[in-house]
Scaffold this active site. Structure first.
Site, PDB file in Angstrom:
ATOM      1  N   ASP A 102       4.082  -1.044  -1.157  1.00 54.39           N
ATOM      2  CA  ASP A 102       4.444   0.350  -1.425  1.00 54.39           C
ATOM      3  C   ASP A 102       5.931   0.579  -1.177  1.00 54.39           C
ATOM      4  OD1 ASP A 102       1.759   0.870  -1.730  1.00 54.39           O
ATOM      5  OD2 ASP A 102       1.524   1.603   0.327  1.00 54.39           O
TER       6      ASP A 102
HETATM    7  N1  URA Z   1      -1.525  -1.710   1.875  1.00 55.70           N
HETATM    8  C1  URA Z   1      -0.841  -0.564   1.790  1.00 55.70           C
HETATM    9  O1  URA Z   1      -1.381   0.497   2.058  1.00 55.70           O
HETATM   10  N2  URA Z   1       0.434  -0.608   1.404  1.00 55.70           N
HETATM   11  C2  URA Z   1       1.077  -1.748   1.092  1.00 55.70           C
HETATM   12  O2  URA Z   1       2.248  -1.721   0.749  1.00 55.70           O
HETATM   13  C3  URA Z   1       0.350  -2.943   1.187  1.00 55.70           C
HETATM   14  C4  URA Z   1      -0.954  -2.887   1.575  1.00 55.70           C
END
Ligand code: URA
Length: 240
Positions: A102
């Site tokens: 993310d």
């Molecule tokens: N899970 C999440 O919530 N965000 C990420 O970036 C990776 C795994």
């Protein structure tokens, strides 16, 4: 003879799935003819064009990148935000991220121009473990942690069993730090898992991808994977 979408993916133009889309939408020519058939086999001497540009074979390259927070796991962004490839300005190979972190998540992200490798590393069938350090709101109880370990219900299904360890908590600040290992890759999975037990994530970092760690890299740094590491990753697939 190789399948056309595989050759395109290996040239670093796009992932195999994207390559299939390009073929289906008439963007790919072989020896001057548009090819729409996904299973088409090509030989090394065939002239392949994607969007009118001849395919050039790139040597595969593999990097371990420490993605900082505030960066998109993509090769371009319509809104002009920083993307992961901005951190490789000198590189001539067209690399892309292996899966995604993310925008607000930091940590280990593999980058390559090898579409086939990317498909293998991100396919849930191969159960590649990924370890995250999460700072969450509040202090999850033993029961809540057990829920994460067993699997929680998200809107797109139950999560597989996870390894979860409480590392520390701060009663005064009302927050905790936990380590969580999962081998799936649902969208925003870690954040949604903690949300499901009532402890939203405040900060998230991916510490390990399979056996690879960030070592002493700083956010924004990268290093090439050694041929041995690439081989070890491929072995995980063969044994998976
Ligand atoms: N899970 C999440 O919530 N965000 C990420 O970036 C990776 C795994």
């Amino acid at each position: 003879m190789e399948r056309l979408q595989k050759v395109i993916a290996q040239a670093g133009v796009a992932s195999r799935r994207k390559a299939e889309e390009l073929i289906a939408s008439g963007k790919v020519k072989v020896n001057g003819q548009v090819v729409l058939e996904l299973g088409t086999k090509v030989k090394p001497s065939d002239q392949i064009e994607v969007n009118g540009i001849p395919l050039e074979k790139e040597e595969p390259v593999y990097f371990l990148f420490y993605k900082p927070r505030g960066v998109i796991s993509s090769v371009k962004d319509d809104k002009g935000r920083k993307v992961v490839t901005d951190f490789f300005p000198e590189l001539k190979e067209r690399i892309f991220p292996v899966g995604r972190l993310d925008y607000d998540t930091s940590g280990i992200l593999l980058m390559t121009n090898d579409g086939e490798f990317t498909n293998q590393m991100t396919h849930p069938r191969y159960h590649i473990p990924k370890t995250y350090i999460a700072k969450v709101k509040g202090i999850p109880s033993k029961t809540e942690i057990a829920q994460l370990q067993k699997g929680v219900k998200l809107e797109d299904g139950m999560t597989a069993p996870a390894k979860v360890k409480m590392l520390s908590f701060d009663k005064r600040k009302n927050s905790s730090i936990l380590e969580l290992t999962i081998h799936e890759g649902k969208n925003r999975q870690v954040r949604r898992m903690f949300e499901a037990i009532g402890h939203p994530v405040l900060k998230l970092k991916r510490e390990r991808f399979a056996f690879l760690t960030l070592d002493d890299l700083s956010p924004g740094d990268s290093r090439e994977l050694t041929p041995h590491e690439v081989k070890q990753l491929r072995n995980l697939i063969q044994n998976g």
